[in-house]
Design an enzyme around this catalytic site. Sequence first.
Site, PDB file in Angstrom:
ATOM      1  N   LEU A 246       5.717 -15.137  36.246  1.00 41.00           N
ATOM      2  CA  LEU A 246       5.675 -14.933  34.792  1.00 41.00           C
ATOM      3  C   LEU A 246       5.163 -13.527  34.476  1.00 41.00           C
ATOM      4  CD1 LEU A 246       5.444 -17.032  31.963  1.00 41.00           C
ATOM      5  CD2 LEU A 246       3.412 -15.605  32.062  1.00 41.00           C
ATOM      6  N   TYR A 247       4.243 -13.047  35.295  1.00 34.05           N
ATOM      7  CA  TYR A 247       3.752 -11.676  35.121  1.00 34.05           C
ATOM      8  C   TYR A 247       4.928 -10.701  35.151  1.00 34.05           C
ATOM      9  CZ  TYR A 247       1.853  -7.148  36.459  1.00 34.05           C
ATOM     10  OH  TYR A 247       1.581  -5.810  36.527  1.00 34.05           O
ATOM     11  N   ALA A 248       5.762 -10.840  36.203  1.00 35.95           N
ATOM     12  CA  ALA A 248       6.918  -9.946  36.346  1.00 35.95           C
ATOM     13  C   ALA A 248       7.862 -10.108  35.153  1.00 35.95           C
ATOM     14  CB  ALA A 248       7.639 -10.267  37.647  1.00 35.95           C
TER      15      ALA A 248
END
Length: 436
Positions: A246-248
Amino acid sequence: MSLLDTTRPSTPGKLKQEKSLLYLQTHHQRSLRLYSSLSKFALSSFFFLIIFLFFSLLSSPSSPSNRSKITNSLPGGSQWEKKVLKSARPKLRAGFTVFVTGAAGFVGTHVSVALKRRGDGVLGLDNFNHYYDVNLKRDRQKVLERSGVFVVEGDINDVKLLQKLFDVVYFTHVMHLAAQAGVRYAMQNPKSYVNSNIAGFVNLLEVCKSADPQPAIVWASSSSVYGLNKRVPFSEKDRTDQPASLYAATKKAGEALVHSYNHIYGLSITGLRFFTVYGPWGRPDMAYFFFTKNILKGKEIGVYETADGKSVARDFTYIDDIVKGCLAALDTAKNSTGSGGKKRGPAQLRVFNLGNTSPVPVSKLVSILEKLLKVKAKKKVLPLPRNGDVEFTHANISSAQRELGYMPATDLETGLKKFVRWYTGYFSGSKKKKSW
Ligand SMILES: O=C(O)[C@H]1O[C@H](OP(=O)(O)OP(=O)(O)OC[C@H]2O[C@@H](n3ccc(=O)[nH]c3=O)[C@H](O)[C@@H]2O)[C@H](O)[C@@H](O)[C@@H]1O
């Protein structure tokens, strides 16, 4: 009644009259005495109250002088504005005025100090959140203060605050580094990623697009946008539509957002895809940092390996190289073309990999740390968890080399040596802690 009791009347008939007369007289006298002492008491209490109020007004924070001192140092007050303007003022005539978000972060601190040192004006913003040790952020803030960089305490989601800062200062550039970082934490707290990396970023872009003139923006994307891309080394031309975390995904969303702001409003924007940045004053949530801590404490460390038994690898990039890349991106950024929310012509839109171009297996990172710390690590080899981590990263930097003159100069062993020197000094509580 005691007075009546002790007076012995001469005749009983008279007694009643005398008794009642005497009672009335004494009652009256007593009432008078009572009223007079009560009024004396009330009067003196009243005076005491007036004196008390007078002195407490003089000394309380709400006295006019103190009140103005406090409001002056709050955002919007005159003392606060003075600090903001002093910090943002470039020393050199041709110097930039840079607004650095996430200024008390790892990269933010290094970039801010470097800009200030070369004569640019820098104003920092940081929300000092608790994602990792706030004391480390406060110590970085002290470093910034000593360099003449004022850090406004606030959030990129606070539109009013951003607006206020842009009203007070004309920023030529924005270096946007505020973000919710960390690949694995995204599974625990996805909202904080959306809040900082998407909503907060949009707020900042909104304020920048309306500014007149608009600043040029340089911002931190991430190597993680390459996700499941298998082509190596990763080139800016490769696909970035398969984020593994999700960060990416939020960093990739940032890249899509800047495309639209560039297209609609003429903002000049440069994205920098950082590759696992490490070094002194780094982030304690990153592997090289907490491996060092755990090795020194004799605690076990988990070293990930792929399904086919290979150690995962990273293109670890030393902070000084990243700082050079950030400054070069600011130096080569062209002006935005819009103003006050209106585009006047096409504007620059760039994205660069900032890596080291030499991936190192995590097992090698551990052996370098063992050598530098002179302690054998208690390693536990673990399968790469399904938490968003990718197996390897490797930057193709030819584009940054060509356009920014970017040339990483620090190999992992040299960089870790500098990190370990800082780490041992900082956590031993020695005076070295204070040095930059
Ligand atoms: O450059 C990037 O794109 C990203 O670099 C780092 O992410 P990461 O490379 O995962 O850095 P670490 O968390 O320090 O992990 C480094 C390596 O150690 C491995 N690792 C991590 C933790 C652990 O307990 N064991 C372990 O072997 C990871 O799989 C990875 O290969 C940063 O945390 C991200 O914010 C940044 O965007």
